[in-house]
Design an enzyme around this catalytic site. Structure first.
Site, PDB file in Angstrom:
ATOM      1  N   ASN A  96     -18.681 -53.665 -12.933  1.00  0.00           N
ATOM      2  CA  ASN A  96     -19.242 -54.293 -11.842  1.00  0.00           C
ATOM      3  C   ASN A  96     -20.801 -54.308 -12.023  1.00  0.00           C
ATOM      4  O   ASN A  96     -21.452 -53.412 -12.590  1.00  0.00           O
ATOM      5  CB  ASN A  96     -19.044 -53.477 -10.570  1.00  0.00           C
ATOM      6  CG  ASN A  96     -19.274 -54.435  -9.296  1.00  0.00           C
ATOM      7  OD1 ASN A  96     -19.287 -55.399  -9.487  1.00  0.00           O
ATOM      8  ND2 ASN A  96     -19.244 -53.863  -8.084  1.00  0.00           N
ATOM      9  N   HIS A 127     -24.187 -54.630  -9.898  1.00  0.00           N
ATOM     10  CA  HIS A 127     -24.947 -54.137  -8.407  1.00  0.00           C
ATOM     11  C   HIS A 127     -26.469 -54.673  -8.605  1.00  0.00           C
ATOM     12  O   HIS A 127     -27.253 -54.283  -9.447  1.00  0.00           O
ATOM     13  CB  HIS A 127     -24.718 -53.089  -7.962  1.00  0.00           C
ATOM     14  CG  HIS A 127     -25.246 -52.727  -6.596  1.00  0.00           C
ATOM     15  ND1 HIS A 127     -24.748 -53.538  -5.667  1.00  0.00           N
ATOM     16  CD2 HIS A 127     -26.321 -51.834  -6.217  1.00  0.00           C
ATOM     17  CE1 HIS A 127     -25.547 -52.815  -4.518  1.00  0.00           C
ATOM     18  NE2 HIS A 127     -26.396 -52.231  -4.875  1.00  0.00           N
TER      19      HIS A 127
HETATM   20  C1  GRF Z   1     -24.833 -60.652  -7.927  1.00  0.00           C
HETATM   21  O1  GRF Z   1     -25.988 -60.338  -7.617  1.00  0.00           O
HETATM   22  C2  GRF Z   1     -24.038 -59.598  -7.695  1.00  0.00           C
HETATM   23  O2  GRF Z   1     -24.660 -58.535  -8.390  1.00  0.00           O
HETATM   24  C3  GRF Z   1     -23.720 -59.478  -6.197  1.00  0.00           C
HETATM   25  O3  GRF Z   1     -23.426 -60.729  -6.033  1.00  0.00           O
HETATM   26  C4  GRF Z   1     -24.226 -61.682  -6.994  1.00  0.00           C
HETATM   27  C5  GRF Z   1     -23.153 -62.518  -7.518  1.00  0.00           C
HETATM   28  O4  GRF Z   1     -23.460 -63.701  -7.894  1.00  0.00           O
HETATM   29  N1  GRF Z   1     -22.811 -58.789  -5.957  1.00  0.00           N
HETATM   30  P1  GRF Z   1     -22.820 -64.923  -8.678  1.00  0.00           P
HETATM   31  O5  GRF Z   1     -21.503 -64.889  -7.995  1.00  0.00           O
HETATM   32  O6  GRF Z   1     -22.435 -64.127 -10.230  1.00  0.00           O
HETATM   33  O7  GRF Z   1     -23.632 -65.861  -8.865  1.00  0.00           O
END
Ligand code: GRF
Length: 205
Positions: free
Chosen positions: A108, A110
């Site tokens: 994942n 973050h």
């Molecule tokens: C990313 O910053 C991820 O870490 C967070 O939400 C965002 C998702 O962006 N949980 P995307 O959907 O890949 O554009």
């Protein structure tokens, strides 16, 4: 050459991390390919990106199930069908069950430097705390919230005039590069997780 590492990517929103992986996978030397994209909701750009790339998609919406356990089981079953070597949760806004995590090695991303600022509001919490450097973390998902063994991290300097949106955008740019780099190296070189220590590389196969 090895068969490309099979990735299932889970998304909940805009899917720019997914797009970065799709773009990287277009080069056969990257070593991985996205075999399916799953979401917990319909009508999101992440699914549209997969469809444009000709990648199979699936949606499992919690509200369509009588119990959370039913949703967990259905998600596990559909992911299993695509036989992933690695699951990448890229902006997927649901916690995954221990059954799912026991079955699939799941990473994942973050948007903060773990263990700081876990949860849904990493960029906002970092800004409110007044840190001067934040960033993004790629980790192996465990039963906690953003607590798993760390695979990669990238720092991002907080600007004096940042708001949550501008900071998150800069974090996302760094996050995508980190994700593409780490997933490619894992695909080509392997990964070993020993307790909290994660190693990518020849010895890690
Ligand atoms: C990313 O910053 C991820 O870490 C967070 O939400 C965002 C998702 O962006 N949980 P995307 O959907 O890949 O554009």
């Amino acid at each position: 050459m090895h068969q490309p590492t099979r990735l299932v990517v889970l998304v909940s929103g805009s899917g720019t991390n997914l797009q970065a992986l799709l773009d990287a996978c277009a080069d056969p030397s990257y070593g991985a390919r996205v075999v399916a994209v799953g979401a917990d909701r319909e009508d999101i750009e992440g699914l549209a990106r997969a469809e444009r790339a000709g990648i199979p998609t699936f949606v499992r919406q919690v509200s369509d199930f009588e119990t959370r356990e039913g949703w967990d089981a259905s998600l596990t079953t559909v992911v299993e069908r695509f036989e992933p070597d690695l699951v990448v949760s890229a902006g997927f806004m649901k916690l995954l069950s221990t059954e799912f995590l026991d079955r699939f090695l799941t990473l994942n991303t973050h948007p903060a430097l773990c263990p700081a600022f876990p949860g849904m509001h990493g960029p906002r919490d970092a800004l409110e705390h007044g840190v001067k450097v934040t960033g993004a973390t790629l980790f192996v998902v465990d039963a906690g919230v953003d607590t798993g063994p760390i695979v990669a991290q990238v720092p991002v300097v907080v600007a004096e005039d940042d708001d949550v949106a501008s900071l998150h955008e800069r974090i996302k740019t760094a996050e995508r590069a980190m994700l593409v780099d780490a997933v490619g190296r894992i695909a080509r070189e392997g990964i070993a997780v020993e307790g909290r220590r994660v190693r990518i590389g020849a010895a890690a196969r």
